[in-house]
Design a protein around this motif. Sequence first.
Motif, mmCIF file in Angstrom:
data_model
loop_
_atom_site.group_PDB
_atom_site.id
_atom_site.type_symbol
_atom_site.label_atom_id
_atom_site.label_comp_id
_atom_site.label_asym_id
_atom_site.label_seq_id
_atom_site.Cartn_x
_atom_site.Cartn_y
_atom_site.Cartn_z
ATOM 1 N N GLU A 1 -68.949 8.106 32.003
ATOM 2 C CA GLU A 1 -69.554 6.853 31.541
ATOM 3 C C GLU A 1 -68.496 5.948 30.907
ATOM 4 O OE1 GLU A 1 -72.644 5.238 28.082
ATOM 5 O OE2 GLU A 1 -72.427 7.394 28.452
ATOM 6 N N ILE A 2 -67.631 6.516 30.090
ATOM 7 C CA ILE A 2 -66.575 5.739 29.447
ATOM 8 C C ILE A 2 -65.579 5.222 30.482
ATOM 9 C CG2 ILE A 2 -64.646 5.864 27.826
ATOM 10 C CD1 ILE A 2 -66.302 7.924 26.252
ATOM 11 N N VAL A 3 -65.236 6.076 31.461
ATOM 12 C CA VAL A 3 -64.331 5.649 32.537
ATOM 13 C C VAL A 3 -64.952 4.483 33.308
ATOM 14 C CG1 VAL A 3 -63.206 6.348 34.680
ATOM 15 C CG2 VAL A 3 -63.250 7.914 32.739
ATOM 16 N N ALA A 4 -66.254 4.556 33.553
ATOM 17 C CA ALA A 4 -66.952 3.469 34.253
ATOM 18 C C ALA A 4 -66.932 2.190 33.419
ATOM 19 C CB ALA A 4 -68.390 3.881 34.562
ATOM 20 N N PHE A 5 -67.131 2.331 32.125
ATOM 21 C CA PHE A 5 -67.085 1.163 31.235
ATOM 22 C C PHE A 5 -65.719 0.487 31.304
ATOM 23 C CE2 PHE A 5 -65.835 -0.441 27.022
ATOM 24 C CZ PHE A 5 -66.725 -1.496 26.909
ATOM 25 N N LYS A 6 -64.657 1.281 31.252
ATOM 26 C CA LYS A 6 -63.312 0.721 31.330
ATOM 27 C C LYS A 6 -63.058 0.074 32.693
ATOM 28 C CE LYS A 6 -61.116 3.881 28.030
ATOM 29 N NZ LYS A 6 -60.094 4.953 27.864
ATOM 30 N N ALA A 7 -63.641 0.660 33.742
ATOM 31 C CA ALA A 7 -63.429 0.137 35.095
ATOM 32 C C ALA A 7 -64.055 -1.235 35.275
ATOM 33 C CB ALA A 7 -63.995 1.108 36.128
ATOM 34 N N PHE A 8 -65.144 -1.493 34.575
ATOM 35 C CA PHE A 8 -65.887 -2.735 34.783
ATOM 36 C C PHE A 8 -65.844 -3.675 33.575
ATOM 37 C CE2 PHE A 8 -68.019 0.362 37.625
ATOM 38 C CZ PHE A 8 -67.654 -0.225 38.820
ATOM 39 N N LYS A 9 -64.946 -3.394 32.636
ATOM 40 C CA LYS A 9 -64.785 -4.257 31.469
ATOM 41 C C LYS A 9 -63.606 -5.201 31.705
ATOM 42 C CE LYS A 9 -63.647 -4.040 26.513
ATOM 43 N NZ LYS A 9 -62.250 -4.525 26.638
ATOM 44 N N ALA A 10 -63.870 -6.496 31.660
ATOM 45 C CA ALA A 10 -62.825 -7.496 31.852
ATOM 46 C C ALA A 10 -62.050 -7.688 30.552
ATOM 47 C CB ALA A 10 -63.441 -8.818 32.304
ATOM 48 N N GLU A 11 -60.911 -8.366 30.648
ATOM 49 C CA GLU A 11 -60.072 -8.564 29.469
ATOM 50 C C GLU A 11 -60.725 -9.457 28.424
ATOM 51 O OE1 GLU A 11 -56.009 -9.514 30.098
ATOM 52 O OE2 GLU A 11 -55.732 -8.050 31.699
ATOM 53 N N ASP A 12 -61.698 -10.274 28.857
ATOM 54 C CA ASP A 12 -62.390 -11.121 27.883
ATOM 55 C C ASP A 12 -63.586 -10.405 27.254
ATOM 56 O OD1 ASP A 12 -64.182 -11.043 29.959
ATOM 57 O OD2 ASP A 12 -64.298 -13.219 30.247
ATOM 58 N N GLY A 13 -63.769 -9.122 27.603
ATOM 59 C CA GLY A 13 -64.832 -8.328 27.003
ATOM 60 C C GLY A 13 -66.122 -8.293 27.784
ATOM 61 N N THR A 14 -66.254 -9.110 28.806
ATOM 62 C CA THR A 14 -67.465 -9.084 29.624
ATOM 63 C C THR A 14 -67.495 -7.826 30.481
ATOM 64 O OG1 THR A 14 -66.390 -10.381 31.373
ATOM 65 C CG2 THR A 14 -67.621 -11.596 29.694
#
Length: 267
Positions: A222-235
Motif C-alpha cells: 500500500e505504501i509503495v503504491a502511494f509513493k508510485a502515484f504521489k506527485a511532487e506537489d502532493g497530489t
Amino acid sequence: MALITEQDIRKMISDGLLKEKGEFHMGKDTILTPSARAHLLEKNITLTGRDNNHGSDSISHGKSIVSEDKTEPTNKKHSLEATSGFDTVFGVHLDYKPEHMTHLRGNYLVFKDHRRIILRGAIDYLESEIIIAQTVSERLQMPKLTKELEEVIRFIRRLLQCEVKGEEVGDFTLGGLNEKDLREQSYHPSQYFGMRHFLPTYQQGEMAAHLNKLRTLARKTEIVAFKAFKAEDGTVTREDIIRAFNRLSSFFWIMMFKYLTGKYNES
C-alpha cells in the motif's frame, strides 16, 4: 502537469541519453524545475522549443508528452502489442531496449527503478508469499484457507492489471465481504470473532505467522503504491489501487482471526 527534476536530468546524462553541449527540447505540458534548468545550463545543454505563452517551463520530447507521473504520454496511446522500436520517458525513440530500462506499457520504456515498476515488483513478491502460505495451509489440510488465499491471488492480479492498463478497480469483495464490512470486522473483532486485537507471537503457530507476514506485506505494498502515484506537489492519483491494498491488509487480519478461532476447520 508533470515535473522533470534535476535527478531526471542527471540520470539521462549518466546513461548517455542526453549529451553535454547538446539540446533539450521543451514544450508546454510538463514543468522543468529550477534545479533541473540550472543543471542543464551547467552542462551547456541548450533549451529549445520553449512555449513563452505559459508562465512555467515545460518539456515535450518529440510527439510524446510526459503525464502526471512523468511517464505516460497524454497524447499518444501505447499499444500493449509489440511495435517497431521503443518510446522512452525522455522522448528519445530507440530501436532496441537497454538492459537498464523496462516496459511501463506497450513499447513505452522507463528506468527499472521507476516507482510503478517497483510497485509491480512488490505485488509480485506479495503473490509469491501467498503461494508459500498456501503450501502450508495445504499441509495442514485447511482447504478453505487455501481457497481464500487463491481468491486473494486473483484479486492482486486484477489490481496489477488495473495499474498496467489504467483501468478502475471498481467495487470488490474479499471472502464475501465488501469494503465496508472488511473495515468493520477488522476494527471490531470481538463483535464478530469473540476475540480482541492481539500482538502476533510464534505461539500462535506457523500458519498464523504466515498470515501475519502477508498482512504486513499488504501494508508495505500500500505504501509503495502511494509513493508510485504521489506527485511532487502532493497530489495523489489511483486512490482506488491504494485503498484496495489497505482493505487487503484488513482482510489478512480477518483471516488471522478466523484461523485462531477455528473457522477454517468448520465443515
